[in-house]
Design an enzyme around this catalytic site. Sequence first.
Site: not given
Lengths: 729, 227, 80
Positions: B201, B85, B203
């Site tokens: 993302h 990002c 994560e």
Amino acid sequence: MVNEKIAIEHGLKKQEYSKICDLLQRTPNITELGIFSAMWNEHCSYKSSKIHLKKLPTKSNKVIQGPGENAGIIDIEDNDAIVFKIESHNHPSFIEPYQGAATGVGGIMRDVFTMGARPIANLNSIHFGSPEHKKTRNLLRGVVRGIGGYGNCMGIPTIAGQTNFDESYNGNILVNAMTLGLVKKNKIFYSKAAGLNKPVIYVGSKTGRDGIHGASMASAVFDEKIEEKKPTVQVGDPFTEKLLLEACLELMSGDSIIAIQDMGAAGLTSSSIEMASKGKLGIELNLNKVPCRESKMTPYEIMLSESQERMLIVLENGKEELAKKIFDKWNLDFAIIGKTTSSKKIEIYFDKKKVADLPVDILVENSPIYDRKWKKAKLPKKNKFKKEQFKNLKIVNTLNKILSNPNVCSKKWIWQQYDHTVMGDTIQKPGGDAGVVRVHGTSKAVAASVDSSAIYCWAHPLSGGKQIVCESWRNLIAVGAKPIAITNCLNFGSPENEENMGEFVECVQGLGEASAYLDFPVVSGNVSFYNQTKEVGIKPTPTIGGVGLIKNYKNMVTMALKQNDNILLVIGKTEGHLEQSLFSRDILSEKNGPPPEINLFNEKNNGETVLKLIDKNFIRAAHDVSLGGIITALSKMCIKGRKGAVLNKPKYLIDKFEYLFGEDQGRYIIEIEKTNYNNVIEILEKNSVHYDDLGIVNDNDLIIDEKTKVSIDDLDKSHSIWLNNYMSK
Amino acid sequence: MNSSVIIFPGSNCDRDMDVALKKFGFKNKMIWHDDTKLPKSDLVVLPGGFSYGDYLRCGSMASKSKIIKSVIDFAKSGGLLMGICNGFQILTETELLPGVLLRNKFSEFICKDVFVKINNTENKYFKKINKQTLKLHIAHNEGNYFCTNNQMKEIEDNNQIALFYCDKKGEIKDEHNPNGSSKNIAGIFNKEKNILGMMPHPERMIDAYLSGEDGSLFFQNLIKNLK
Amino acid sequence: MKISVVVTLKKAVLDPQGTTIMKALKGMNFNNVNDVRQGKYFEIEIDEKDQKKAEDQVSQMCDKLLANLVIEDYKIIGSQ
């Protein structure tokens, strides 16, 4: 020279000015007058609301801190606590929607991290004028971008919210922002100063001429001259606030801080006075030390500036170097601007001259308190709906119309612009009954919801006040959380108008009764009066932010239907109350009548029993029944789960429109497995909870009776289309 | 395996990345942007967030941080460098990756689940991954990938496209492009494939109770490839 | 005609971007930078040959949309 005329220009009343002169036994100078006007306006002094707010229940064995601090705090066990509060930023958002909403979000987050808590979730409740009103679309767009702009940049997930439209907000929109933070119980910071000769520290952004008299603007009725008040809107800087958050938490991890307070409304004035007042001390400030953004700022301007992203800290002696190092690391201003004294006065110096010398208790304890005149509202007469009125209505058309109503339809266009997953603990996203975030690294989760029911409050403030607390309670229970406490944002018209004041008094009374009964106390809040353009006030809009605890997040419940052949039950009795329902207002165009009655005994009993069922792992999906009745609630469950349902005929005599669209309170729809049916019924009966067999989960279609069915795709379309279309115009 | 996550002022996915890396077995260190030396690392991550408030251009000021010189040296010597990002935006601003990330097509911040198709598995990031299409999450305002025609030709010639936005089944169509990215690009490599920038993302997808576990798959596979 | 307009935050209004850019420049050893303010630049093509009329129209556009006069000022910097 200060005189009565200048005092009145500062928003003080004639009597208030003469009281100031009497108390001081002299005429205040202009800086002092500015300080008084900031401290004694409605926003800071709660002068019209105080005597009523005192009646609210604020204690329980879970409450660590009630109203009166930057935010309320509740115990969620294992040395963890949740800090939370809701606050309004209505007036600035109407004038400059992006910056108004952004700084509102920034302000409430500061209130929370001032207490040592890392913010873990944001919520918001926003109200706009009629969709047809020419300003509504741009205001909505600006407010949503502002909320997102600030919260996203801070990296705090926005997990739930509420958006309403009603023509009464055409000239006064509402932007209420709520933040939850997580703190260790033994690491909470308060604003109470202590000890003599302790350094008073200024940190954060520099001071400019922002928002001078913003707090007074929040307490003024809008009129044609609103343009003149414009320069008081501040610009938010979420980047600096993110740095301020990290720097403050870094400093807080040690033991350097005695007291800390953010500079919100009335900036340096209210923060320094509050710290001194709570500590029963004096504070001496040298304004030449205050970091300023603009040249030649006067003491008056420095004291009243509302520049954002600033904090005031009372530090332990000898910790100045250590603190400065932290703020230098984060590239933030740091200045020692004064010290604590034993004088119990605020003494302000500028260019080596004393420019203000005011006893703290005159400013705080002697601030005016009003018992405003108010008018009691009568319970409106019941309408006699004639069955002929419904005769030509088709259920499916009606349902589609209700699902696409601006106040019911999907708000995905809005919440997709908010980062709701950052921090990696959001386990229930916006669009459910409540947002849920895990307590990082534990098995616990915290649920939060924001609610308002201006229509009910307008129809009968006492019932409306109760209803809104119950709705918040139900939304938490529906996700499997045990409700703990609430924060309230009380948005009303002018307290100087007897009817508006009556609405306030009775809403607060209802709110208090319900929260006392449900053991759901008020731990923080804010009052916003004067949401009024000329003579016309908004509908009374108390907004409730509720917080609850889920001990094991794996037991969280969502509203999405799960499995074919599962059984659907309605918990709570359906009488078919149509007055003030969406059906009555939107479909029959009938705006009169009483709101649904609240039975607190049933509310509590039904809610607690649903929680018992969730604890025993019997519930697969749950949703509270509110706006639009059973069929609207069930449709949303269908849409979320991409499942259909087949409904049973009601077992008792009731008109089908009343059954499907009635807005009786205290109800939930739950989905259970067939094999658990007997166990569930036994528990419901043992607890004397009324239930109805609503139907069975099914594929693809919602089948209401033999002749009436609608596909989930169609329902979804009706539900999701309105806002997208509206905003793409 | 040792990893380092760089924290810039305004980074806000640094903790999430730290949690994810540790969950899948990395020994992770957090590195402050003002430092000049990187610790010995098998993987360096530039996390998501709003470095310097996204002011001027996203990633522009972070790309001038003190630490960046060592990050560039690390990557130039073949070290694995990943930008997620805002990290991706920083990588394009440092010119370690070609192109830029423009404002989203409908100029609104978008936070939602997306599907991405893995285009190239001949690299440490995706080698032997047992799924072609991943469900990940995006949250950005500037993810609209753009580059010159010459750059695009080079990117394609060198097989540098890492991820495409697609549907559940892996079909790459316009309607699954959330932000107007050229050719539905969600992530790209450098020529050598040791630097990866991507908007989604991973994560945020490491837990069944979040939106899913395709992020777990990514990290598990990554650490296996590094061993 | 083509009219060029610059919209900037008013002098007294905080400019977070400008401030952050200034700090970054200083961090890159441009030590003599005292202040940075940033803004938006627009080029507007308009079917109007009279310069005054065109500029008037652009002023109106600024008043109504391009600038938020609560916090911003605008300046027409060129007409051709």
